[in-house]
Design a protein around this motif. Structure first.
Motif, short mmCIF file in Angstrom:
data_model
loop_
_atom_site.label_atom_id
_atom_site.label_comp_id
_atom_site.label_asym_id
_atom_site.label_seq_id
_atom_site.Cartn_x
_atom_site.Cartn_y
_atom_site.Cartn_z
N TRP A 1 0.82 -1.21 0.00
CA TRP A 1 0.00 0.00 0.00
C TRP A 1 0.86 1.27 0.00
O TRP A 1 0.45 2.29 -0.54
CB TRP A 1 -0.94 0.00 1.19
CG TRP A 1 -2.16 -0.84 0.97
CD1 TRP A 1 -2.41 -2.09 1.44
CD2 TRP A 1 -3.30 -0.48 0.17
NE1 TRP A 1 -3.63 -2.54 1.01
CE2 TRP A 1 -4.20 -1.57 0.23
CE3 TRP A 1 -3.65 0.64 -0.57
CZ2 TRP A 1 -5.42 -1.56 -0.44
CZ3 TRP A 1 -4.85 0.66 -1.24
CH2 TRP A 1 -5.73 -0.43 -1.17
N GLN A 2 2.02 1.21 0.59
CA GLN A 2 2.92 2.37 0.56
C GLN A 2 3.33 2.68 -0.87
O GLN A 2 3.45 3.86 -1.25
CB GLN A 2 4.15 2.09 1.43
CG GLN A 2 4.99 3.32 1.71
CD GLN A 2 6.03 3.05 2.76
OE1 GLN A 2 6.43 1.91 3.00
NE2 GLN A 2 6.49 4.10 3.43
N TRP A 3 3.52 1.64 -1.65
CA TRP A 3 3.86 1.84 -3.06
C TRP A 3 2.64 2.32 -3.84
O TRP A 3 2.73 3.22 -4.69
CB TRP A 3 4.37 0.51 -3.64
CG TRP A 3 4.51 0.52 -5.13
CD1 TRP A 3 5.41 1.25 -5.87
CD2 TRP A 3 3.70 -0.21 -6.06
NE1 TRP A 3 5.22 1.00 -7.21
CE2 TRP A 3 4.18 0.10 -7.35
CE3 TRP A 3 2.65 -1.09 -5.93
CZ2 TRP A 3 3.62 -0.44 -8.50
CZ3 TRP A 3 2.10 -1.65 -7.08
CH2 TRP A 3 2.58 -1.31 -8.33
N LEU A 4 1.44 1.76 -3.54
CA LEU A 4 0.23 2.17 -4.25
C LEU A 4 -0.16 3.60 -3.94
O LEU A 4 -0.74 4.30 -4.78
CB LEU A 4 -0.93 1.23 -3.88
CG LEU A 4 -0.83 -0.21 -4.35
CD1 LEU A 4 -1.99 -1.03 -3.78
CD2 LEU A 4 -0.83 -0.30 -5.88
N LEU A 5 0.15 4.08 -2.72
CA LEU A 5 -0.23 5.42 -2.29
C LEU A 5 0.87 6.45 -2.49
O LEU A 5 0.75 7.58 -2.00
CB LEU A 5 -0.63 5.39 -0.81
CG LEU A 5 -1.85 4.56 -0.45
CD1 LEU A 5 -2.05 4.49 1.05
CD2 LEU A 5 -3.11 5.11 -1.12
N ASP A 6 1.91 6.08 -3.19
CA ASP A 6 3.00 7.02 -3.44
C ASP A 6 2.45 8.26 -4.15
O ASP A 6 1.71 8.16 -5.14
CB ASP A 6 4.09 6.36 -4.31
CG ASP A 6 5.28 7.27 -4.49
OD1 ASP A 6 5.31 8.02 -5.49
OD2 ASP A 6 6.19 7.23 -3.63
N PRO A 7 2.78 9.47 -3.64
CA PRO A 7 2.15 10.68 -4.22
C PRO A 7 2.57 10.97 -5.65
O PRO A 7 1.85 11.68 -6.37
CB PRO A 7 2.62 11.79 -3.27
CG PRO A 7 3.86 11.25 -2.62
CD PRO A 7 3.66 9.78 -2.51
N ARG A 8 3.70 10.46 -6.11
CA ARG A 8 4.17 10.77 -7.46
C ARG A 8 3.87 9.67 -8.46
O ARG A 8 3.42 9.95 -9.58
CB ARG A 8 5.68 11.05 -7.42
CG ARG A 8 6.04 12.35 -6.71
CD ARG A 8 7.53 12.48 -6.52
NE ARG A 8 8.04 11.45 -5.61
CZ ARG A 8 9.32 11.34 -5.24
NH1 ARG A 8 10.21 12.19 -5.72
NH2 ARG A 8 9.68 10.40 -4.40
N SER A 9 4.09 8.42 -8.09
CA SER A 9 3.92 7.33 -9.05
C SER A 9 2.96 6.26 -8.58
O SER A 9 2.90 5.18 -9.17
CB SER A 9 5.28 6.69 -9.35
OG SER A 9 5.87 6.17 -8.15
N GLY A 10 2.19 6.52 -7.53
CA GLY A 10 1.28 5.52 -6.99
C GLY A 10 0.08 5.29 -7.89
O GLY A 10 -0.42 6.19 -8.57
N ALA A 11 -0.40 4.05 -7.88
CA ALA A 11 -1.54 3.68 -8.72
C ALA A 11 -2.82 4.35 -8.26
O ALA A 11 -3.71 4.62 -9.09
CB ALA A 11 -1.71 2.16 -8.71
N VAL A 12 -2.96 4.64 -6.98
CA VAL A 12 -4.20 5.26 -6.48
C VAL A 12 -4.36 6.66 -7.04
O VAL A 12 -5.44 7.04 -7.53
CB VAL A 12 -4.19 5.28 -4.94
CG1 VAL A 12 -5.39 6.05 -4.40
CG2 VAL A 12 -4.18 3.86 -4.38
#
Length: 316
Positions: free
Chosen positions: A149-160
């Motif tokens: 989730w830390q990767w998904l919520l990344d502000p620059r390249s996150g999928a979310v």
């Protein structure tokens, strides 16, 4: 004609059985012992791992100690309780705990009821696949899911952010951080709650709905006036578990993703207790917080159990 009188002998007095025929106290004790012997291992472990640490925590709350074995424990009386109740961070932690519980209730009560009702007619292998898929997040370790989730919520390249078309810094802004913690925890718990609600629905007799439909009741009326009342024990149980354990369920994610921040926006009472004990090394203050929280949640649990008995509808 002469009457004939027959004398009926009086019944013999009832006497107590001889003392030799009465079971001896030792025999009575042996007969009553088996149930308690079965319970004994569990009771011993409960005393060792629950009540003994609880008493030690209560004792530690009256001392000042920094957890170092070489440092002495200094008696401070009720100073830890006074410091805790006067701490400004306590009110913030309590409010965050309320937000966490309120945010988790839709994931543990509302959405599971909707999903279980919509998938009630699913059968065969598709039902097993549905249950396996929806329960899968519960099997994922919180620390492992936090990394994803830390990767998904990344502000620059996150999928979310890409999916929503936004640039929100989900873990480093106060409001989005709390929303993220609640959402990830709810994702973990959703499958478990759906299975509980599905089990509750399976225990409801279909004859009630069939009789109501014969009388002209619509599907919504059957759900509103028959299914949901009969499902109330399961729903009350889910509410009880969410209120008492919701903050504990979020603890691993908070410790991994936000460490209580930003600006204490995700610090609830359990993380505050842990912070006192293992970050600030104020074992006595952390113990005092544990005692207070234990007492408060005990009172809340008693109230919820009483309320559950009053509002739950049981099919007798």
């Amino acid at each position: 004609m002469n009457a004939v009188f027959v004398e009926i002998p009086a019944p013999a007095p009832v006497t107590a059985p001889p003392a030799a025929q009465r079971p001896a106290p030792l025999k009575r004790l042996l007969r009553a012992a088996p149930p308690y012997l079965y319970l004994a291992p569990g009771l011993v472990l409960l005393i060792i791992w629950t009540y003994r640490p609880l008493l030690q925590t209560a004792q530690l709350s009256f001392f000042s100690w920094n957890l170092l074995p070489t440092s002495p424990m200094v008696p401070v009386g009720t100073a830890n309780y006074e410091q805790l109740l006067g701490a400004p961070e306590l009110g913030n932690a309590v409010w965050n705990t309320v937000l966490v519980i309120a945010g988790l209730l839709p994931f543990t009560v509302v959405i599971p009821v909707v999903v279980a009702l919509l998938t009630r007619q699913v059968g065969g292998r598709l039902r097993e696949l549905h249950r396996a898929l929806i329960f899968a997040p519960m099997l994922v370790a919180p620390v492992a899911s936090a990394a994803v989730w830390q990767w998904l919520l990344d502000p620059r390249s996150g999928a979310v952010n890409r999916l929503l078309g936004t640039e929100v810094n989900w873990l480093n802004e106060s409001a989005p951080a709390m929303v993220s913690i609640i959402g990830i925890t709810g994702w973990h718990l959703l499958g478990f709650a759906v299975l509980l609600v599905s089990a509750g629905l399976a225990g409801i007799n279909d004859d009630y709905a069939a009789a109501a439909q014969l009388d002209g009741a619509s599907r919504w009326q059957v759900t509103r006036w028959i299914t949901l009342p009969l499902l109330s024990p399961t729903l009350v149980f889910l509410v009880l578990m969410t209120v008492l354990l919701g903050a504990q369920w979020t603890f691993p994610l908070i410790d991994t993703l936000t460490q209580g921040g930003p600006a204490a926006a995700t610090t609830h009472i359990y993380y505050l207790l842990w912070d006192y004990g293992f970050h600030s090394h104020q074992a006595g203050l952390g113990a005092a917080a544990g005692v207070i929280f234990f007492a408060v949640f005990g009172v809340v649990a008693l109230f919820l159990v009483w309320l559950a008995d009053r509002i739950s509808f049981h099919d007798d």
